[in-house]
Design an enzyme around this catalytic site. Structure first.
Site, PDB file in Angstrom:
ATOM      1  NE  ARG A 253     -13.789  -3.854   6.949  1.00 45.26           N
ATOM      2  CZ  ARG A 253     -12.924  -3.657   5.606  1.00 45.26           C
ATOM      3  NH1 ARG A 253     -13.056  -4.671   4.858  1.00 45.26           N
ATOM      4  NH2 ARG A 253     -11.784  -2.890   5.495  1.00 45.26           N
TER       5      ARG A 253
ATOM      6  NE  ARG B 154     -17.472  -3.477   3.056  1.00 45.08           N
ATOM      7  CZ  ARG B 154     -16.181  -3.510   2.642  1.00 45.08           C
ATOM      8  NH1 ARG B 154     -15.987  -3.936   1.405  1.00 45.08           N
ATOM      9  NH2 ARG B 154     -15.254  -2.671   3.204  1.00 45.08           N
TER      10      ARG B 154
ATOM     11  NE  ARG C 272      -4.413  -0.206   2.377  1.00 45.68           N
ATOM     12  CZ  ARG C 272      -5.480  -1.451   2.414  1.00 45.68           C
ATOM     13  NH1 ARG C 272      -4.861  -2.433   2.560  1.00 45.68           N
ATOM     14  NH2 ARG C 272      -6.514  -0.831   2.704  1.00 45.68           N
TER      15      ARG C 272
ATOM     16  NE  ARG D 119     -10.558   1.646   4.747  1.00 43.82           N
ATOM     17  CZ  ARG D 119     -11.493   0.406   4.364  1.00 43.82           C
ATOM     18  NH1 ARG D 119     -12.860   0.777   4.158  1.00 43.82           N
ATOM     19  NH2 ARG D 119     -10.833  -0.424   3.815  1.00 43.82           N
TER      20      ARG D 119
HETATM   21  P1  AMP Z   1      -8.318  -3.419   3.994  1.00 43.91           P
HETATM   22  O1  AMP Z   1      -9.172  -4.483   4.573  1.00 43.91           O
HETATM   23  O2  AMP Z   1      -7.530  -3.930   3.223  1.00 43.91           O
HETATM   24  O3  AMP Z   1      -9.256  -2.363   3.534  1.00 43.91           O
HETATM   25  O4  AMP Z   1      -7.592  -3.160   5.291  1.00 43.91           O
HETATM   26  C1  AMP Z   1      -7.970  -2.506   6.527  1.00 43.91           C
HETATM   27  C2  AMP Z   1      -7.154  -1.555   7.380  1.00 43.91           C
HETATM   28  O5  AMP Z   1      -5.933  -2.310   7.764  1.00 43.91           O
HETATM   29  C3  AMP Z   1      -6.475  -0.299   6.413  1.00 43.91           C
HETATM   30  O6  AMP Z   1      -7.383   0.489   6.258  1.00 43.91           O
HETATM   31  C4  AMP Z   1      -5.305  -0.043   7.120  1.00 43.91           C
HETATM   32  O7  AMP Z   1      -5.487   0.520   8.253  1.00 43.91           O
HETATM   33  C5  AMP Z   1      -4.787  -1.523   7.584  1.00 43.91           C
HETATM   34  N1  AMP Z   1      -3.964  -2.175   6.505  1.00 43.91           N
HETATM   35  C6  AMP Z   1      -4.261  -3.223   5.687  1.00 43.91           C
HETATM   36  N2  AMP Z   1      -3.243  -3.459   4.896  1.00 43.91           N
HETATM   37  C7  AMP Z   1      -2.120  -2.589   5.144  1.00 43.91           C
HETATM   38  C8  AMP Z   1      -1.111  -2.231   4.625  1.00 43.91           C
HETATM   39  N3  AMP Z   1      -0.636  -3.027   3.606  1.00 43.91           N
HETATM   40  N4  AMP Z   1      -0.579  -1.380   4.954  1.00 43.91           N
HETATM   41  C9  AMP Z   1      -0.862  -0.533   6.140  1.00 43.91           C
HETATM   42  N5  AMP Z   1      -1.900  -0.755   6.569  1.00 43.91           N
HETATM   43  C10 AMP Z   1      -2.752  -1.786   6.104  1.00 43.91           C
END
Ligand code: AMP
Length: 195
Positions: free
Chosen positions: A135, A127, A88, A146
């Site tokens: 969530r 969602r 990311r 985000r």
């Molecule tokens: P996601 O389900 O992939 O949208 O991830 C949920 C949250 O987890 C994100 O908004 C970040 O706070 C954290 N997160 C997930 N993957 C990463 C990553 N590769 N780097 C940093 N934070 C992450």
């Protein structure tokens, strides 16, 4: 085959990753899921990540790279894996490259699922309603944060993979099956290099 699924929150990465997992026998590695499991289990990583996740910001590169490095050594990753939600940041992409090189592996393809931002806000709002906000980061304010983080820190990774010739972009505004078909076409033998 080792893949990265790339795209903003709500682009459908999780859905497409599950199809690729079932269709190609790959391990599905969602860093968001791993962090949510750590939060749920109350591990030190979970305690460190919880408030950062709830705010829509990113956890530190060091923390998440450690989690991924350990996970890709698991036996179920031997046949290949799909990274969903990682890398990311450019620092994560570079760390991933070095990590894989050290193991004699590489990323074969990066699939970017491109979706219009207004549609994303609508999808995630739906969602939130469907799941009753299951969530902690499912609220419109956090979503906006985000998306901002995606634009500022994540989208700038794309040229890194484009230069390697492994970036494929698919139109995520289409029905799910069409998106899946475009991904399969991009991964078909003989289409190893980017679109
Ligand atoms: P996601 O389900 O992939 O949208 O991830 C949920 C949250 O987890 C994100 O908004 C970040 O706070 C954290 N997160 C997930 N993957 C990463 C990553 N590769 N780097 C940093 N934070 C992450």
């Amino acid at each position: 085959m080792n893949l990265v699924l790339f795209g903003p929150p709500g682009a459908g990465k999780g859905t497409q990753a599950a199809r690729l997992r079932d269709g190609h026998g790959l391990a599905h590695l969602s860093t968001g899921d791993m962090l949510r499991a750590a939060v749920e289990a109350g591990t030190p990583i979970g305690r460190e990540a919880e408030s950062v996740m709830a705010s829509g910001r990113l956890v530190s590169d060091e923390l998440i790279c450690g989690v991924v490095a350990e996970r890709i050594d698991a036996p179920d990753c031997a046949n290949g894996f799909i990274l969903d939600g990682f890398p990311r940041t450019l620092a994560q992409a570079e760390a991933l490259d070095a990590m894989l090189r050290g193991k004699g592996k590489a990323i074969d393809a990066v699939i970017e699922i491109r979706v219009d931002e207004a549609v994303l806000v609508e999808r995630i709002t739906n969602r939130i309603q469907e799941t009753g906000g299951a969530r902690a980061d499912d609220n419109v304010e956090t979503l906006k944060k985000r998306l901002e983080v995606y634009r500022a820190q994540t989208a700038p990774i794309l040229p890194f993979y484009a230069e390697k010739g492994i970036l494929h972009t698919v139109d995520g505004m289409q029905p799910m099956d069409r998106v899946a078909a475009e991904i399969e076409a991009a991964l078909a033998p003989g289409r190893a290099s980017g679109t």
